[in-house]
Write an enzyme that holds these catalytic residues in place. Sequence first.
Site, PDB file in Angstrom:
ATOM      1  N   GLU A 146      11.827  -8.163   3.722  1.00 24.86           N
ATOM      2  CA  GLU A 146      10.703  -8.241   4.543  1.00 24.86           C
ATOM      3  C   GLU A 146      10.394  -8.561   5.837  1.00 24.86           C
ATOM      4  O   GLU A 146      11.593  -9.051   6.721  1.00 24.86           O
ATOM      5  CB  GLU A 146       9.984  -8.828   3.489  1.00 24.86           C
ATOM      6  CG  GLU A 146       8.655  -8.307   2.242  1.00 24.86           C
ATOM      7  CD  GLU A 146       8.207  -9.424   1.357  1.00 24.86           C
ATOM      8  OE1 GLU A 146       7.833 -10.415   1.962  1.00 24.86           O
ATOM      9  OE2 GLU A 146       8.227  -8.297  -0.069  1.00 24.86           O
ATOM     10  N   HIS A 192      -1.947  -9.880   6.408  1.00 24.60           N
ATOM     11  CA  HIS A 192      -1.669  -8.982   6.096  1.00 24.60           C
ATOM     12  C   HIS A 192      -1.625  -7.856   6.949  1.00 24.60           C
ATOM     13  O   HIS A 192      -2.956  -6.763   6.672  1.00 24.60           O
ATOM     14  CB  HIS A 192      -2.018  -8.611   4.688  1.00 24.60           C
ATOM     15  CG  HIS A 192       0.016  -7.899   3.509  1.00 24.60           C
ATOM     16  ND1 HIS A 192       0.142  -6.383   4.668  1.00 24.60           N
ATOM     17  CD2 HIS A 192       0.768  -9.003   3.417  1.00 24.60           C
ATOM     18  CE1 HIS A 192       1.058  -6.556   3.398  1.00 24.60           C
ATOM     19  NE2 HIS A 192       1.582  -7.795   3.187  1.00 24.60           N
ATOM     20  N   ARG A 236       4.456 -10.669  11.034  1.00 29.05           N
ATOM     21  CA  ARG A 236       3.490 -10.372  10.133  1.00 29.05           C
ATOM     22  C   ARG A 236       2.538 -10.653  11.643  1.00 29.05           C
ATOM     23  O   ARG A 236       1.540  -9.614  11.605  1.00 29.05           O
ATOM     24  CB  ARG A 236       3.133 -10.977   9.306  1.00 29.05           C
ATOM     25  CG  ARG A 236       2.407 -10.262   8.298  1.00 29.05           C
ATOM     26  CD  ARG A 236       2.346 -10.903   7.089  1.00 29.05           C
ATOM     27  NE  ARG A 236       3.114 -10.628   5.952  1.00 29.05           N
ATOM     28  CZ  ARG A 236       3.276 -10.986   4.800  1.00 29.05           C
ATOM     29  NH1 ARG A 236       2.135 -11.708   4.811  1.00 29.05           N
ATOM     30  NH2 ARG A 236       4.097 -11.039   3.883  1.00 29.05           N
ATOM     31  N   ARG A 244       3.372 -17.725   8.691  1.00 34.76           N
ATOM     32  CA  ARG A 244       4.211 -17.959   7.390  1.00 34.76           C
ATOM     33  C   ARG A 244       5.272 -16.795   7.552  1.00 34.76           C
ATOM     34  O   ARG A 244       4.688 -15.644   7.970  1.00 34.76           O
ATOM     35  CB  ARG A 244       2.931 -17.990   6.078  1.00 34.76           C
ATOM     36  CG  ARG A 244       3.992 -18.158   4.987  1.00 34.76           C
ATOM     37  CD  ARG A 244       3.660 -17.662   3.631  1.00 34.76           C
ATOM     38  NE  ARG A 244       2.126 -16.761   3.401  1.00 34.76           N
ATOM     39  CZ  ARG A 244       3.077 -15.382   3.208  1.00 34.76           C
ATOM     40  NH1 ARG A 244       3.908 -15.881   2.542  1.00 34.76           N
ATOM     41  NH2 ARG A 244       2.232 -14.389   2.780  1.00 34.76           N
ATOM     42  N   HIS A 293      -4.914 -12.446   4.249  1.00 31.32           N
ATOM     43  CA  HIS A 293      -4.161 -12.440   2.792  1.00 31.32           C
ATOM     44  C   HIS A 293      -3.813 -14.680   3.254  1.00 31.32           C
ATOM     45  O   HIS A 293      -2.989 -14.102   1.282  1.00 31.32           O
ATOM     46  CB  HIS A 293      -2.857 -11.602   3.625  1.00 31.32           C
ATOM     47  CG  HIS A 293      -1.712 -11.396   2.700  1.00 31.32           C
ATOM     48  ND1 HIS A 293      -2.149 -11.105   1.956  1.00 31.32           N
ATOM     49  CD2 HIS A 293      -0.235 -12.356   3.350  1.00 31.32           C
ATOM     50  CE1 HIS A 293      -0.606 -10.983   0.489  1.00 31.32           C
ATOM     51  NE2 HIS A 293      -0.271 -11.865   1.600  1.00 31.32           N
TER      52      HIS A 293
END
Length: 537
Positions: A129, A243, A289, A385, A350
């Site tokens: 990811e 997100h 992100r 995060r 998100h």
Amino acid sequence: MAERSYIVSPKINIAELDDRHYDVIIIGAGIAGMTVALSLDPKFKVALVSKEHLEESSTYKAQGGMAISLGADDSLEEHIADTMRVGRGLCHEPAVETTIRESPNALDFLQSLGTDFNRGEDGLYLGKEAGHSHHRIVHYYDSTGRHIAETMAKQIQMQEHIDMLDHCFVVDLLTQNDQCYGCIVLHSGKLVTLRAHAVVMATGGYSGLFARSTNSIAANGDGIAAAYRAGAAIADMEFVQFHPTSFATLSGDIFLLTEALRGEGAILRNAAGERFMFSYHGDGELAPRDEVSRAIVTELQSAKQEVVFLDARHLGKEFLMDRFRQVYGELLGNGYYMEKDLIPIAPAAHYTIGGIATNLWGQTTLPCLFACGEVAATGLHGANRLASNSLLEGVVFGRRVAQAINQGFPVNHSLISRKAMIDGTILRHRCDTKKLGITLDRVAGVVRNGDSMRSVLIELQQEENSDSSYVSSIQGYQGYNACQLAELVLKAALLRCESRGTHYREDYPEKKDADFSKHVVQQWGKGSVLHEQVSIR
Ligand code: SIN
């Protein structure tokens, strides 16, 4: 501490309410709350309180997985370094060290409960990811959270010492002598007091306040609002993670398209069909992100469009239907074939980084109140995060909270008697949460601006001062909480006159370490203040 505040109905005589006693009350039954429940000494009588069905929890909706450095070429140190780098200078290093060094135990814990993860030829199949330097995401297809939640819920049902209180809404926390000793809940239409030696808040975050959110509307931060009114310090409320890839269903709900898709090779295309991420970041679609969400918004603004596209066609039907079975089914239900169609996507709120400030044992500034999971601000995530660090945080800190309580950390040793009347300010206000969500998308979304945030804050404050109605239904309480949290988010975002991680201000586009390597801490009666660190006794 300044006189505290409540939203429970005015002049309520709490001595007349039904009253139940426990050793520990856990509020919230996602991964963090269930971990605490399953890790507490069974000698304790425990109430596990949840306001919604399991399916509405953010744990259940989590698709990606849990980051654990198991690869032969990987290490705990590299996972720590990735977390710190993506957190943009605001991570609390001890929280990062603790979480990641305890990640192998967290995995063992979940496996001991019966959780399965997908396997490859050499052990667990590790996904990739954004922001991770290695493949390290353990997962169960694209329904990791659901599988974990269902496995844990089965275990909980077998425990006689745990009382499940479903559809039970926590209105306010009870405090006396600056200690928490329980809560007032609305259960089966009646207000009831629950009292205990320790209360654990594990209610999740506040992304559901935004109209475009991958969370259910139940994720509206009720636990943070109740803790704030009770006097606990909260921190980092301006950091809301968006997100990059959410899909709007035919019914208008927002559905997450896991980052693991991009980890397996899916790419992003703009309205002209061009792949664009490499013009913004060297890691392309696997950039952190915050960068991907901002790049998408830039593309949307320049093309005056509502969506860009996720292209997974080259991954092939067979692979997509197996690895991404949940997403595949959901998209098919909305008329999209992943192997043939470009999928329209846009960013959505998100995950919330801000929450109730805690130390490494989940203690808050309000003695006998603990917090863990997304509701807590441990400092693990800094300003942004790292993907798949949050289920991990829920397990690591859930276990630590249980350990602290098992070992007799400061908790109320005698059950405090109920005072006849609530002593403090009763707050009044109604709120149109739908309208608020659209407003938050506009002013506190991926790109923010001081003037618009200020004018919405003033409007909210004026409405609050002019409204003289008390609330007494779940909807009313949630509306009040939504407004209170929106004000806190806006105040924190206005105080941070810079751009960092998930918080991007077009009026202050630079990161300013000299002034803002700090946390916005907010406490009832003490305002919003920038602090180097939150101190918890
Ligand atoms: C995802 O599956 O993209 C979500 C993972 C996460 O939010 O950590």
